[in-house]
Design an enzyme around this catalytic site. Structure first.
Site, short mmCIF file in Angstrom:
data_model
loop_
_atom_site.label_atom_id
_atom_site.label_comp_id
_atom_site.label_asym_id
_atom_site.label_seq_id
_atom_site.Cartn_x
_atom_site.Cartn_y
_atom_site.Cartn_z
N ARG A 41 0.81 -1.21 0.00
CA ARG A 41 0.00 0.00 0.00
C ARG A 41 0.85 1.27 0.00
O ARG A 41 0.44 2.29 -0.57
CB ARG A 41 -0.96 -0.02 1.20
CG ARG A 41 -2.10 -1.01 1.02
CD ARG A 41 -2.98 -1.09 2.23
NE ARG A 41 -4.16 -1.92 1.96
CZ ARG A 41 -5.02 -2.31 2.88
NH1 ARG A 41 -4.85 -1.95 4.15
NH2 ARG A 41 -6.06 -3.06 2.56
N LYS A 199 -19.58 -18.11 4.23
CA LYS A 199 -21.00 -17.96 4.49
C LYS A 199 -21.76 -17.26 3.37
O LYS A 199 -21.30 -16.25 2.84
CB LYS A 199 -21.21 -17.18 5.79
CG LYS A 199 -20.73 -17.90 7.05
CD LYS A 199 -21.04 -17.08 8.28
CE LYS A 199 -20.62 -17.80 9.55
NZ LYS A 199 -20.96 -17.01 10.77
N GLY A 352 -9.08 -10.02 0.45
CA GLY A 352 -7.82 -10.47 1.05
C GLY A 352 -7.42 -11.89 0.71
O GLY A 352 -6.27 -12.14 0.32
N GLY A 375 -13.55 -4.39 1.61
CA GLY A 375 -14.95 -4.05 1.81
C GLY A 375 -15.51 -3.20 0.68
O GLY A 375 -16.65 -3.39 0.25
#
Length: 401
Positions: A41, A199, A352, A375
């Protein structure tokens, strides 16, 4: 998506002798000694800084780091290690400035100042309007180059953009916008999405949104197990969400109604326990035993899915399809990763675990675009309008002055 880019601002000469405030994503991992363990980053922030310096600007750059308590400085929350690394990469001194909201520090054209952890400022996360106005007064040009925080409306990602004289997208953010638009707004067909994870519940809205757009929807991990249940297949003791079987059926039905499909595994790799040294056994999808744990897709399924990827025009990838961290259960993810790498399709990958798989199999240079946001990437797949994109679109309509 119509936004003003920092590249355009610089080309038109507006950055010369101006104060440029760059919001980057410098939230890097640190070890117990406060040393950066992975600097991707920081390296990704360099083009925006160099663009500003080359245009004759004075540069301020900031980011969040970790999860600090607003107003309470602790050494482990400091951007000091990031400032040192950025200085090395630029070959220039990078001064670290604490307590910067009210100004009182100098930065001249050709200089770079790193402003201490943005989330130490009271009101940052709540996008406090008074804080946003104060920060905006520090600069002539605001540059958002932090896609990883584009889904959050905070003072340095949203509020400042309302008040800065010029608000624009840095090169990293602009590249993300271009890649996302290419993959989701104007994709080459067939458009195939891989959505995997433990999930269904965490990615249900993504699956529902993609079911309206994609030509093929590949599911993996615990999500695939729930879809197997929806098709009446046994999954033994595998991770799944039986209460969401009806939702999985709706996604399958929606895809079928459009002439699209959700390929269901025809074979799987099972074990009697979740461990790296557990014995891996390939079974037909109909033959999963009551005590079996499904930890990967089988070789027939992997090849079937790889063949579909070979004919795709666009591929969106979020999540490994098995427990790729364990070599015995990595074949499915490796096969799909190699198929994506060898496909002529434009591919965009994010998340990730996905990035970890890309690194493990050494295919980074064969992916069309690797998203820097976790996200934010997921919310884009859901079809949500990200706050950072929204405010930059609003400001793009304002004349430069």
């Amino acid at each position: 998506m119509q936004i003003l880019t920092f590249e355009e601002v610089c080309k038109r000469g507006f950055a010369q002798d101006k104060r440029v405030f760059i919001r980057a994503d410098l939230n890097v991992p640190l070890n117990d000694q406060g040393e950066i363990t992975e600097d991707t980053r920081v390296r990704a922030s360099v083009p925006a800084v160099r663009m500003a310096l080359d245009a004759g600007a004075a540069v301020m750059i900031t980011s969040h780091l970790g999860r600090p308590t607003e107003g309470e400085f602790k050494p482990e929350d400091s951007l000091a290690p990031v400032a040192r690394r950025l200085s090395e990469l630029l070959g220039l001194p990078v001064k670290l400035q604490a307590n910067w909201v009210d100004g009182g520090f100098d930065v001249r054209p050709g200089e770079v100042v790193m402003l201490e952890n943005a989330r130490l400022n009271k009101g940052e996360k709540k996008n406090d309007d008074a804080l946003s106005q104060k920060i905006a007064r520090l600069c002539d040009i605001y540059v958002n180059d932090a896609f990883g925080t584009a889904h959050r409306a905070e003072a340095t990602t949203y509020g400042i953009a309302k008040y800065a004289p010029i608000a624009c997208a840095g090169p990293l953010l602009a590249a993300e916008i271009d890649a996302i638009s290419r993959a989701l707004e104007k994709p080459a067909r067939p458009l195939v999405a891989i959505v995997a994870g433990s999930k269904v519940s965490t990615k249900l809205t993504i699956l529902q949104s993609l079911a309206d757009k994609v030509d093929g929807l590949i599911v993996g991990g615990g999500i695939a197990n729930t879809f197997m249940l929806a098709e009446g297949l046994p999954i033994g003791k595998s991770l799944a969400e039986p209460d969401l079987v009806d939702e999985a059926k709706k996604v399958i039905a929606k895809m079928k109604a459009r002439g699209a499909e959700v390929p269901i595994p025809v074979d799987v790799v099972v074990a009697d326990r979740f461990a790296a040294d557990a014995k891996a056994t390939v079974k037909d999808a109909h033959d999963v035993g009551a005590d079996d744990l499904i930890l990967d897709i089988g070789p027939k399924t992997a090849q079937m899915l790889a063949d579909k990827l070979k004919t795709a025009g666009t591929i969106v990838w979020n999540g490994p399809v098995g427990v790729f961290e364990f070599d015995a259960f990595a074949n499915g993810t490796r096969t799909l990763a190699e198929a994506i790498a060898n496909s002529p399709a434009f591919s965009i990958a994010g998340g990730g675990d996905t990035l970890a798989a890309i690194a493990k199999y050494g295919i980074a240079d064969k992916i069309g675009y690797i998203s820097t946001g976790g996200g934010a990437f997921l919310e884009v797949l859901e079809g949500k309008q990200l706050p950072a994109f929204e405010i930059l679109q609003q400001r793009a309509k304002l004349p430069l002055s």
